[in-house]
Scaffold this active site. Structure first.
Site, PDB file in Angstrom:
ATOM      1  N   GLY A  44      78.547 -26.764 -45.803  1.00 39.50           N
ATOM      2  CA  GLY A  44      77.083 -26.785 -45.821  1.00 39.50           C
ATOM      3  C   GLY A  44      76.386 -26.731 -44.475  1.00 39.50           C
ATOM      4  O   GLY A  44      75.259 -26.263 -44.394  1.00 39.50           O
ATOM      5  N   GLU A  96      75.907 -32.488 -39.863  1.00 39.78           N
ATOM      6  CA  GLU A  96      75.998 -32.456 -41.325  1.00 39.78           C
ATOM      7  C   GLU A  96      74.748 -31.798 -41.906  1.00 39.78           C
ATOM      8  O   GLU A  96      73.695 -31.761 -41.262  1.00 39.78           O
ATOM      9  CB  GLU A  96      76.169 -33.924 -41.805  1.00 39.78           C
ATOM     10  CG  GLU A  96      76.188 -34.171 -43.279  1.00 39.78           C
ATOM     11  CD  GLU A  96      77.301 -33.478 -44.051  1.00 39.78           C
ATOM     12  OE1 GLU A  96      77.409 -32.243 -43.936  1.00 39.78           O
ATOM     13  OE2 GLU A  96      78.014 -34.167 -44.793  1.00 39.78           O
ATOM     14  N   ASP A  97      74.860 -31.254 -43.108  1.00 37.30           N
ATOM     15  CA  ASP A  97      73.700 -30.614 -43.728  1.00 37.30           C
ATOM     16  C   ASP A  97      72.733 -31.637 -44.305  1.00 37.30           C
ATOM     17  O   ASP A  97      71.528 -31.562 -44.086  1.00 37.30           O
ATOM     18  CB  ASP A  97      74.142 -29.602 -44.810  1.00 37.30           C
ATOM     19  CG  ASP A  97      75.092 -30.194 -45.846  1.00 37.30           C
ATOM     20  OD1 ASP A  97      75.465 -31.383 -45.749  1.00 37.30           O
ATOM     21  OD2 ASP A  97      75.487 -29.443 -46.764  1.00 37.30           O
ATOM     22  N   LYS A 103      68.128 -37.902 -47.430  1.00 33.76           N
ATOM     23  CA  LYS A 103      67.515 -38.374 -48.683  1.00 33.76           C
ATOM     24  C   LYS A 103      67.691 -39.890 -48.720  1.00 33.76           C
ATOM     25  O   LYS A 103      68.570 -40.396 -49.423  1.00 33.76           O
ATOM     26  CB  LYS A 103      68.280 -37.803 -49.888  1.00 33.76           C
ATOM     27  CG  LYS A 103      67.956 -36.381 -50.293  1.00 33.76           C
ATOM     28  CD  LYS A 103      68.742 -36.064 -51.583  1.00 33.76           C
ATOM     29  CE  LYS A 103      68.774 -34.600 -51.907  1.00 33.76           C
ATOM     30  NZ  LYS A 103      69.771 -34.287 -52.978  1.00 33.76           N
ATOM     31  N   VAL A 133      68.673 -29.412 -53.405  1.00 36.45           N
ATOM     32  CA  VAL A 133      68.175 -28.289 -52.609  1.00 36.45           C
ATOM     33  C   VAL A 133      69.288 -27.306 -52.268  1.00 36.45           C
ATOM     34  O   VAL A 133      70.464 -27.681 -52.208  1.00 36.45           O
ATOM     35  CB  VAL A 133      67.499 -28.790 -51.303  1.00 36.45           C
ATOM     36  CG1 VAL A 133      66.268 -29.628 -51.633  1.00 36.45           C
ATOM     37  CG2 VAL A 133      68.471 -29.594 -50.441  1.00 36.45           C
ATOM     38  N   ASP A 184      74.649 -24.979 -50.881  1.00 38.14           N
ATOM     39  CA  ASP A 184      74.974 -24.157 -52.049  1.00 38.14           C
ATOM     40  C   ASP A 184      74.634 -24.818 -53.372  1.00 38.14           C
ATOM     41  O   ASP A 184      74.426 -26.026 -53.460  1.00 38.14           O
ATOM     42  CB  ASP A 184      76.482 -23.890 -52.072  1.00 38.14           C
ATOM     43  CG  ASP A 184      77.271 -25.144 -52.476  1.00 38.14           C
ATOM     44  OD1 ASP A 184      77.058 -26.208 -51.850  1.00 38.14           O
ATOM     45  OD2 ASP A 184      78.074 -25.073 -53.419  1.00 38.14           O
ATOM     46  N   ARG A 197      73.870 -20.027 -50.217  1.00 41.97           N
ATOM     47  CA  ARG A 197      73.993 -20.519 -48.832  1.00 41.97           C
ATOM     48  C   ARG A 197      73.277 -19.598 -47.845  1.00 41.97           C
ATOM     49  O   ARG A 197      72.878 -20.019 -46.774  1.00 41.97           O
ATOM     50  CB  ARG A 197      75.470 -20.604 -48.415  1.00 41.97           C
ATOM     51  CG  ARG A 197      76.285 -21.633 -49.186  1.00 41.97           C
ATOM     52  CD  ARG A 197      77.642 -21.797 -48.518  1.00 41.97           C
ATOM     53  NE  ARG A 197      78.595 -22.507 -49.347  1.00 41.97           N
ATOM     54  CZ  ARG A 197      78.714 -23.836 -49.409  1.00 41.97           C
ATOM     55  NH1 ARG A 197      77.908 -24.595 -48.699  1.00 41.97           N
ATOM     56  NH2 ARG A 197      79.621 -24.404 -50.180  1.00 41.97           N
TER      57      ARG A 197
HETATM   58  P1  5GP Z   1      76.718 -37.902 -49.838  1.00 39.28           P
HETATM   59  O1  5GP Z   1      78.165 -38.260 -49.674  1.00 39.28           O
HETATM   60  O2  5GP Z   1      75.850 -38.362 -48.686  1.00 39.28           O
HETATM   61  O3  5GP Z   1      76.180 -38.363 -51.160  1.00 39.28           O
HETATM   62  O4  5GP Z   1      76.590 -36.340 -49.977  1.00 39.28           O
HETATM   63  C1  5GP Z   1      77.063 -35.542 -49.024  1.00 39.28           C
HETATM   64  C2  5GP Z   1      77.189 -34.115 -49.390  1.00 39.28           C
HETATM   65  O5  5GP Z   1      76.709 -33.760 -50.697  1.00 39.28           O
HETATM   66  C3  5GP Z   1      76.332 -33.335 -48.443  1.00 39.28           C
HETATM   67  O6  5GP Z   1      77.010 -33.128 -47.245  1.00 39.28           O
HETATM   68  C4  5GP Z   1      76.084 -32.076 -49.206  1.00 39.28           C
HETATM   69  O7  5GP Z   1      77.125 -31.181 -48.959  1.00 39.28           O
HETATM   70  C5  5GP Z   1      76.064 -32.514 -50.642  1.00 39.28           C
HETATM   71  N1  5GP Z   1      74.669 -32.648 -51.098  1.00 39.28           N
HETATM   72  C6  5GP Z   1      73.925 -33.767 -51.211  1.00 39.28           C
HETATM   73  N2  5GP Z   1      72.679 -33.496 -51.653  1.00 39.28           N
HETATM   74  C7  5GP Z   1      72.643 -32.151 -51.821  1.00 39.28           C
HETATM   75  C8  5GP Z   1      71.610 -31.231 -52.254  1.00 39.28           C
HETATM   76  O8  5GP Z   1      70.466 -31.569 -52.569  1.00 39.28           O
HETATM   77  N3  5GP Z   1      71.972 -29.917 -52.295  1.00 39.28           N
HETATM   78  C9  5GP Z   1      73.217 -29.464 -51.953  1.00 39.28           C
HETATM   79  N4  5GP Z   1      73.437 -28.166 -52.032  1.00 39.28           N
HETATM   80  N5  5GP Z   1      74.202 -30.298 -51.550  1.00 39.28           N
HETATM   81  C10 5GP Z   1      73.908 -31.620 -51.480  1.00 39.28           C
HETATM   82 MG    MG Z   2      77.871 -31.472 -46.544  1.00 44.04          MG
END
Ligand code: 5GP
Ligand code: MG
Length: 178
Positions: free
Chosen positions: A43, A98-99, A130, A152, A158, A164
């Protein structure tokens, strides 16, 4: 592809402006250092490419994989982290790129793993945050956008490995997920 988008959340212009601002802050904080920039695939690849071209210090670029989503929009258990060819980070100043920081579970696990190398410092730069969804105790040192609790896509992110390549961050039409 554009037909699948319900609305644009962050435009190309806003992305460019905030990425430059994050780079300015990183340039100040890392002045005189030679950081290792670690991009979390897949991402963050677009953000990473734009960000590093605005950094003015010598740095090395590494990649790591992390995934919690199998194919949909709901996290699927423990993150799967792959170190790929990542060299030892012992004594290095590390910046993770990180994305999006969502529940924080991924970055928390990633940080724990990389801290085992005993880096001199470890900071986190995320394109989006978020905060309302946070479960793990983790925060970003640099964050470009705070976003609402919506799924998103675009600018590297993606849905089922697609979208992407959109140049903006947007929200998909609900029927795409059905
Ligand atoms: P976390 O471990 O913080 O819950 O989530 C991390 C990963 O989930 C992010 O690096 C991302 O790749 C994916 N992710 C979280 N929210 C979104 C979103 O709204 N859209 C997309 N495409 N990926 C997300
Ligand atoms: Mg990610």
């Amino acid at each position: 592809m554009l037909n699948d988008i319900e609305r644009v959340l962050i435009s190309e212009e806003e992305l460019a402006r905030k990425v430059s601002e994050a780079a300015d802050a990183i340039n100040r904080d890392f002045a005189g250092k030679e950081p290792v920039i670690v991009s979390v695939l897949r991402g963050s690849f677009v953000f990473m490419a734009d960000l590093v071209r605005k950094l003015n210090m010598k740095c090395t670029i590494e990649f790591i994989t992390a995934s919690v989503y199998k194919n949909g929009t709901a996290p699927d258990g423990k993150p799967d982290i792959g170190r790929m060819m990542l060299p030892s980070l012992k004594g290095k100043d590390v910046l993770i790129v990180e994305d999006i920081l969502d529940t924080g579970v991924t970055l928390h696990a990633l940080k724990e793993l990389l801290m085992q190398d005993e880096p001199a410092s470890l900071k986190i730069c995320t394109l989006m945050d978020k905060p309302s969804r946070r479960k793990a105790d983790i925060y970003a040192d640099y964050s470009c956008f705070e976003v609402p609790d919506e799924f998103v896509v675009g600018y590297g992110l993606d849905y089922a490995q697609k979208y992407r390549n959109l140049p903006f961050v947007g929200v998909l039409k609900p029927e795409i997920y059905e």
